[in-house]
Design an enzyme around this catalytic site. Structure first.
Site, PDB file in Angstrom:
ATOM      1  N   CYS A 144       0.830  -1.210   0.000  1.00 38.71           N
ATOM      2  CA  CYS A 144       0.000   0.000   0.000  1.00 38.71           C
ATOM      3  C   CYS A 144       0.859   1.253   0.000  1.00 38.71           C
ATOM      4  O   CYS A 144       0.328   2.364   0.115  1.00 38.71           O
ATOM      5  CB  CYS A 144      -0.946  -0.003   1.206  1.00 38.71           C
ATOM      6  SG  CYS A 144      -0.098  -0.031   2.807  1.00 38.71           S
ATOM      7  N   GLU A 164      -1.846   1.279  -5.041  1.00 35.43           N
ATOM      8  CA  GLU A 164      -1.246   0.092  -4.442  1.00 35.43           C
ATOM      9  C   GLU A 164      -0.548  -0.733  -5.515  1.00 35.43           C
ATOM     10  O   GLU A 164      -0.845  -0.608  -6.701  1.00 35.43           O
ATOM     11  CB  GLU A 164      -2.308  -0.721  -3.704  1.00 35.43           C
ATOM     12  CG  GLU A 164      -3.047   0.119  -2.680  1.00 35.43           C
ATOM     13  CD  GLU A 164      -3.644  -0.689  -1.544  1.00 35.43           C
ATOM     14  OE1 GLU A 164      -3.633  -1.933  -1.605  1.00 35.43           O
ATOM     15  OE2 GLU A 164      -4.127  -0.058  -0.584  1.00 35.43           O
TER      16      GLU A 164
END
Length: 378
Positions: free
Chosen positions: A332, A366
């Site tokens: 992330c 991400e």
């Protein structure tokens, strides 16, 4: 997507670009970031351009209407100066959340007991419209609040939780039921309030499918770190003989065990420990009571799956990962992923790289990387 709060609400920082423009901006940024590590083509997983968030939290702005002798509630976000911006709608949230937002405020405004000192509202909804709403207060919640909140719960067909300092009142349930169709196979999940869930259901499904479709079925075992509630673990269990998954959060482990039972999966062991503790256990540095029913030596791992927090991997976990033939890394935070890959590429090579646009109209994106061990390091 058009939103009347573009340029004011700080949630959507890329408001001056349409969806394709903002996505291309992020793709080029990440290609530049990783250009010194790989020249492979990126797989791009797009989001819907609107109504893609199935989880959202809003501040509540409270004002007294002296003429009407009642409370006026408004949803609020931060503007770009970190000041309160009152809003009456949000275009990025799931349609069910968007439609519920004004109806819920109308019901809450009917009673001082429900509206007074209401600080925030959290929404969590499944693809099957199972809705959980958490009302967060700066006051103690009494029995009268419970009775009134239960009436709203029944009227709007939602699940309500009340929270205040040292209080959590669950009226009917503290989780929603989700069903995900992954590669034409149904997987069931229970998502708990206050537990981690992927915010963009459609992209989440595509993330899982990207992993499944880019690895081979193995007769060996999978080691997973930071498993959460089993979002990847449960579908991945179909690809491996056994799975050993770790997670530090008690809430996530509870969810993972429930989700495992929902899918009748029996080849996964979940253990509650940090990645650092797990390395110590593997290296027999320490003995953990939490592993008294787990025989670590019975596992024959060939793949490690990691989905760490924004801080990425610590030195110990990076060293562990380099021992596996295959590494699957969901990140992330591209910055810490780049740092970690610089070390992992000393022993492995990148075979697939993906960008997942979970948060359209924001700077955030991400990544997913699949690595194989170099032949000369096996």
């Amino acid at each position: 997507m058009n939103c009347k709060y573009f340029g004011s609400c700080a949630s959507c920082t890329l408001y001056d670009k349409n969806y394709d423009e903002q996505l291309n901006y992020k793709i080029q940024r990440e290609k530049n970031r990783f250009s010194n590590l790989t020249t492979c083509d990126f797989d791009i997983i797009k989001s819907a351009s609107k109504n893609f968030r199935n989880r959202a939290e809003f501040r509540i702005w409270w004002e007294k209407d002296e003429n009407e002798q009642k409370d006026i509630l408004t949803y609020a976000m931060n503007d770009f100066n970190k000041e309160i911006l009152k809003i009456d709608s949000c275009e990025i949230v799931n349609e069910d959340i968007k439609n519920l937002m004004p109806k819920l405020l109308t019901e809450l405004e009917k009673s001082m007991i429900l509206s007074f000192r209401l600080f925030a509202i959290e929404f969590l909804v499944s693809s099957t419209s199972d809705m959980l709403v958490t009302l967060i207060y700066h006051k103690k919640l009494e029995d009268e609040w419970i009775n009134l909140a239960r009436e709203i719960e029944q009227k709007l067909n939602i699940k309500i939780i009340g929270r205040s300092r040292k209080q959590k009142i669950v009226l009917s349930s503290d989780f929603i039921n989700e069903s995900l169709n992954i590669n034409n196979q149904e997987f069931k999940f229970a998502y708990e309030e206050n537990g981690f869930t992927q915010p963009n259901t459609s992209v989440n499904i595509k993330m899982i499918e990207w992993v499944l479709n880019n690895i081979e079925k193995s007769n060996k075992d999978l080691c997973e770190l930071y498993c959460g509630g089993g979002n990847f673990t449960i579908p991945l269990s179909k690809k491996f003989s056994k799975v050993l998954a770790t997670e530090i959060s008690k809430t996530s482990i509870k969810s993972a065990l429930r989700n495992c039972a929902l899918n009748n999966i029996e080849n996964i062991d979940f253990i509650r420990m940090s990645s650092e503790e797990f390395v110590e256990a593997l290296n027999e540095v320490r003995v953990f009571n939490r592993l008294k029913n787990i025989d670590l030596k019975s596992y024959d791992f060939d793949t490690i799956f990691m989905d760490p927090p924004r801080s990425g991997l610590d030195d110990t976990t990076r060293t562990l990962a380099k021992k596996f033939e295959n590494i699957i890394y969901i990140s992330c935070n591209p910055e810490t992923l780049h740092r970690d890959l610089e070390e992992l590429l000393k022993t492995h090579k990148i075979v697939r790289f993906a960008l997942f646009d979970q948060f359209a109209y924001s700077e955030h994106i991400e990544c997913g990387v699949i690595l194989e061990k170099n032949a000369n390091t096996i």
